[in-house]
Design a protein around this motif. Structure first.
Motif, PDB file in Angstrom:
ATOM      1  N   PHE A  33     -51.881  99.568  48.946  1.00  0.00           N
ATOM      2  CA  PHE A  33     -51.059  99.138  47.810  1.00  0.00           C
ATOM      3  C   PHE A  33     -50.759 100.404  46.745  1.00  0.00           C
ATOM      4  O   PHE A  33     -51.601 101.284  46.784  1.00  0.00           O
ATOM      5  N   PHE A  91     -51.215 105.120  41.518  1.00  0.00           N
ATOM      6  CA  PHE A  91     -52.581 104.566  42.168  1.00  0.00           C
ATOM      7  C   PHE A  91     -52.274 104.125  43.350  1.00  0.00           C
ATOM      8  O   PHE A  91     -51.330 103.443  43.631  1.00  0.00           O
ATOM      9  N   GLN A 102     -59.176  94.592  45.664  1.00  0.00           N
ATOM     10  CA  GLN A 102     -58.862  95.795  46.064  1.00  0.00           C
ATOM     11  C   GLN A 102     -59.448  97.031  45.376  1.00  0.00           C
ATOM     12  O   GLN A 102     -60.196  96.918  44.284  1.00  0.00           O
ATOM     13  N   TYR A 103     -59.530  97.936  46.056  1.00  0.00           N
ATOM     14  CA  TYR A 103     -60.159  99.150  45.689  1.00  0.00           C
ATOM     15  C   TYR A 103     -59.444 100.359  45.315  1.00  0.00           C
ATOM     16  O   TYR A 103     -58.654 100.748  46.302  1.00  0.00           O
ATOM     17  N   PHE A 104     -59.463 100.953  44.359  1.00  0.00           N
ATOM     18  CA  PHE A 104     -58.428 101.807  43.860  1.00  0.00           C
ATOM     19  C   PHE A 104     -58.876 103.380  44.208  1.00  0.00           C
ATOM     20  O   PHE A 104     -59.973 103.467  43.904  1.00  0.00           O
ATOM     21  N   GLY A 105     -58.018 104.341  44.281  1.00  0.00           N
ATOM     22  CA  GLY A 105     -58.346 105.681  44.173  1.00  0.00           C
ATOM     23  C   GLY A 105     -58.246 106.121  42.717  1.00  0.00           C
ATOM     24  O   GLY A 105     -57.960 105.461  41.881  1.00  0.00           O
ATOM     25  N   PRO A 106     -58.442 107.397  42.575  1.00  0.00           N
ATOM     26  CA  PRO A 106     -58.534 107.991  41.206  1.00  0.00           C
ATOM     27  C   PRO A 106     -57.050 108.229  40.515  1.00  0.00           C
ATOM     28  O   PRO A 106     -57.189 108.571  39.470  1.00  0.00           O
TER      29      PRO A 106
END
Lengths: 113, 115
Positions: A33, A91, A102-106
């Protein structure tokens, strides 16, 4: 384990320039995403992919924005030409099939002057 | 249009007290809700989720309550700690176009823990 990786972390560019944001999802995750976060609009979904195929791009603001996922471990979000109103934090997030989390990046903090 | 929103933009609590963050949603078709925590300069981090067939779900120091009658969601944090200071977002599972996996996020509540 490495989480979602995004690059660059910060980008400053001038109006009219092309900007490319990069994302490496968590290995084995089938969904990717792209979100944009601003103070005014909060977090907005731009586009998402399933197995490298774009599923829903209705959140992409206009034709200046494009996203690709050439393989399972890499995606790009491109803005051409960039405008000051594109300034935001972008993101990338990923998730495995069958999971709703969902796992988000920085994030990439973009500033268009 | 239908959206997810938050009642309070900023919440300040004393360290050790309990905090409650509220969220209103308007899409009665949503079947899944998530709370995320976002610390300064970082991406949102999953805290806890709840399905629409549940009223309550507990985690470690956190509890999510869902009231479908009034379309209200809350996040309770027990015995708040300095590390709980962050912006908290509620999100709902969104159905959009041909896909069904995007999330709609609320604007966020900034939780401030005072020593």
């Amino acid at each position: 384990d490495a989480g979602v990786i995004q690059s660059p972390r910060h980008e400053v560019t001038e109006m009219g320039q092309e900007v490319t944001l990069r994302c490496k999802p968590i290995s084995g995750h089938d969904y990717l995403f792209w979100y944009r976060q601003t103070m005014m609009r909060g977090l907005e979904l731009l586009i998402y992919f399933n197995n490298n195929v774009p599923i829903d791009d209705s959140g992409m603001p206009e034709d200046r924005f494009s996203a690709k996922m050439p393989n399972a471990s890499f995606s790009t979000l491109k803005i051409q030409p960039s405008e000051p109103r594109d300034s935001a934090v972008y993101f990338c997030a990923s998730k495995p099939d069958g999971s709703k989390t969902q796992y988000f990046g920085p994030g990439t903090r973009l500033l268009v002057l | 249009g239908e959206n997810v929103g938050l009642h309070l933009p900023t919440l300040s609590v004393q360290e050790g007290d309990n905090s409650i963050i509220n969220c209103a949603y308007s899409n009665s078709a949503s079947d899944y809700f998530i709370w995320y925590k976002q610390e300064s300069g970082k991406g949102p981090q999953f805290i806890i989720d709840i399905r629409s067939n549940m009223d309550k779900r507990q985690g470690q120091r956190v509890t999510v309550l869902l009231n479908k009658t009034v379309k209200h969601l809350s996040l309770q944090i027990a015995a708040t700690q300095p590390g709980d200071s962050a912006v908290y977002f509620c999100a709902e599972k969104m159905y959009s176009g041909g896909g069904a996996d995007g999330l709609t996020f609320g604007k966020g509540t900034h939780l401030i823990i005072q020593p």
